[in-house]
Design a protein around this motif. Sequence first.
Motif, PDB file in Angstrom:
ATOM      1  N   ASP A 152     -16.878   7.305  -0.746  1.00 46.76           N
ATOM      2  CA  ASP A 152     -15.915   6.870  -1.764  1.00 46.76           C
ATOM      3  C   ASP A 152     -16.503   5.702  -2.562  1.00 46.76           C
ATOM      4  O   ASP A 152     -16.319   4.536  -2.204  1.00 46.76           O
ATOM      5  CB  ASP A 152     -14.606   6.445  -1.065  1.00 46.76           C
ATOM      6  CG  ASP A 152     -13.569   5.926  -2.052  1.00 46.76           C
ATOM      7  OD1 ASP A 152     -13.788   6.064  -3.282  1.00 46.76           O
ATOM      8  OD2 ASP A 152     -12.537   5.391  -1.593  1.00 46.76           O
TER       9      ASP A 152
ATOM     10  N   ASP B  34     -15.575   4.294  -5.102  1.00 45.69           N
ATOM     11  CA  ASP B  34     -14.583   3.368  -5.635  1.00 45.69           C
ATOM     12  C   ASP B  34     -13.732   2.728  -4.542  1.00 45.69           C
ATOM     13  O   ASP B  34     -12.640   2.223  -4.822  1.00 45.69           O
ATOM     14  CB  ASP B  34     -13.656   4.108  -6.613  1.00 45.69           C
ATOM     15  CG  ASP B  34     -14.436   4.636  -7.807  1.00 45.69           C
ATOM     16  OD1 ASP B  34     -15.348   3.918  -8.265  1.00 45.69           O
ATOM     17  OD2 ASP B  34     -14.155   5.773  -8.244  1.00 45.69           O
ATOM     18  N   SER B  35     -14.203   2.748  -3.305  1.00 48.93           N
ATOM     19  CA  SER B  35     -13.417   2.189  -2.203  1.00 48.93           C
ATOM     20  C   SER B  35     -12.979   0.758  -2.508  1.00 48.93           C
ATOM     21  O   SER B  35     -13.794  -0.075  -2.909  1.00 48.93           O
ATOM     22  CB  SER B  35     -14.252   2.204  -0.917  1.00 48.93           C
ATOM     23  OG  SER B  35     -13.659   1.359   0.037  1.00 48.93           O
TER      24      SER B  35
ATOM     25  N   LYS C 245     -13.084  -5.923  -1.451  1.00 45.76           N
ATOM     26  CA  LYS C 245     -13.307  -5.752  -2.890  1.00 45.76           C
ATOM     27  C   LYS C 245     -12.055  -5.962  -3.735  1.00 45.76           C
ATOM     28  O   LYS C 245     -12.104  -6.645  -4.767  1.00 45.76           O
ATOM     29  CB  LYS C 245     -13.896  -4.362  -3.173  1.00 45.76           C
ATOM     30  CG  LYS C 245     -14.412  -4.231  -4.603  1.00 45.76           C
ATOM     31  CD  LYS C 245     -14.965  -2.837  -4.904  1.00 45.76           C
ATOM     32  CE  LYS C 245     -16.412  -2.699  -4.484  1.00 45.76           C
ATOM     33  NZ  LYS C 245     -16.941  -1.329  -4.650  1.00 45.76           N
TER      34      LYS C 245
END
Length: 457
Positions: free
Chosen positions: A199, A201-202, A161
């Motif tokens: 998580d 927002d990893s 990401k």
Amino acid sequence: MEDTKIVLSESELPQCWYNINPDLPAPLPPPIHPGTGKPLGPADLAPLFPMELIKQEMSMDPWIEIPNEVRDVLRLWRPSPLYRAHRLEKALGTPARVYYKNESFSPPGSHKPNTAVAQAYYNKQEGLKRIATETGAGQWGSALSFACQFFGLECTVYMVKVSYHQKPYRRSLMETWGATVYASPTNLTNAGRGVLEKDPDSPGSLGIAISEAVEDAATHDDCHYSLGSVLNHVLLHQTVVGLEAKKQLEIAGEGLPDVICGCVGGGSNFAGAAFPFVKDKLNGADIDIIACEPEACPTLTRGLYHYDFGDTAMLTPLVKMYTLGHGFVPAPIHAGGLRYHGDAPQLCLLVKEGVIAARAYHQIPCFDAAVQFARTEGFLPAPETSHAIRCGIDEALKCKETGEEKCIMIAFSGHGFFDLGAYDSYFAGDLEDYEYPQEKIEEALQALPPFENPVME
Ligand SMILES: *Cc1c(COP(=O)(O)O)cnc(C)c1O
């Protein structure tokens, strides 16, 4: 001036890949199952790879024919030129003759499509519709997207990401070649959902992206998985590089080189350039073959030769290699393609046996070398490639001291057009050199799987 570039005609593209397996100076330890420690068989790999590639992985035939359909795509940019670095030599004032085998002319800009094209072909032959893979900075994802497009296969890329957002142009390139690119972790796989639950927002990691791509392939009958380095069949496909270079050096009146330098992430471009010459070295030729890696990821120079997982998530089989431990967390150096905790087992065995030497370099001197190269030879090296160039320049400077007129060959693995942000940081003085701390290595090695050797029945 003698010739600057030595070119071969399309008809001189190699007919066969060189398989080093039968020439290795010791038997290659097989990949083993992490639970039992027993060697894997072809059936264990069949959900992920086509049978032809599994056969190549284990083959003891010294030469394996390159299918014509593969050669027809490789012809787009192969044979690649071998350059004599006249201007660099002059700038260095060296009596050495420096050559570089330039893999930057492929449409994706590196050596990686040499194997991507072959892998796409064998998957198509076996009737697959789609290939899933992971990519970090995007070099492998773009090579496989390009190759799938040429064989009418769909390509699904799980892109880490943070890179997906930081390197949007690599994503555009993959999409232009028809791939579907996801920012990993996704909510499309169990592996991805598991990470996002903990998580949301990893930033993702290569380990997570591998888990997603493998799960996708294992749970869909019409989809296989593909890897861009490390495995025997990948190194095999890259040997076109060294086989061409050998002919080109002969045309240049050189015979065998005295020194070969290449950078090592998983080992594929290095092996491709070097393995055809390793055969000569094993037959008595005096060649220094040098594998170059970052000080921030010193796998070959400071790792342990031991069975370990290929990935961080501990999902892959165990392979015997030099490793910094599967829990290795790389420092944020710019040579993204050189931050793997292990290396190709064939290459590791040759380092272990003393046939291939390994050296580690800090990133600032590598960028110094890359800029000197760009300013003399014109080509802009990828940050990965700059490690090979640093080594080649150091070797040429040694010749200046000793007066030796050595022939040095550098494996130029790819261009740096997508890495200009890294060059900006270098020019702004924002780069740092990282040395991987010894405590961290020792800590990671505590967590290695307990197998020294395969468990035999
Ligand atoms: C991916 C990459 C590498 C490192 O991978 P290897 O398998 O070790 O070759 C090196 N150079 C470039 C340009 C790359 O894209």
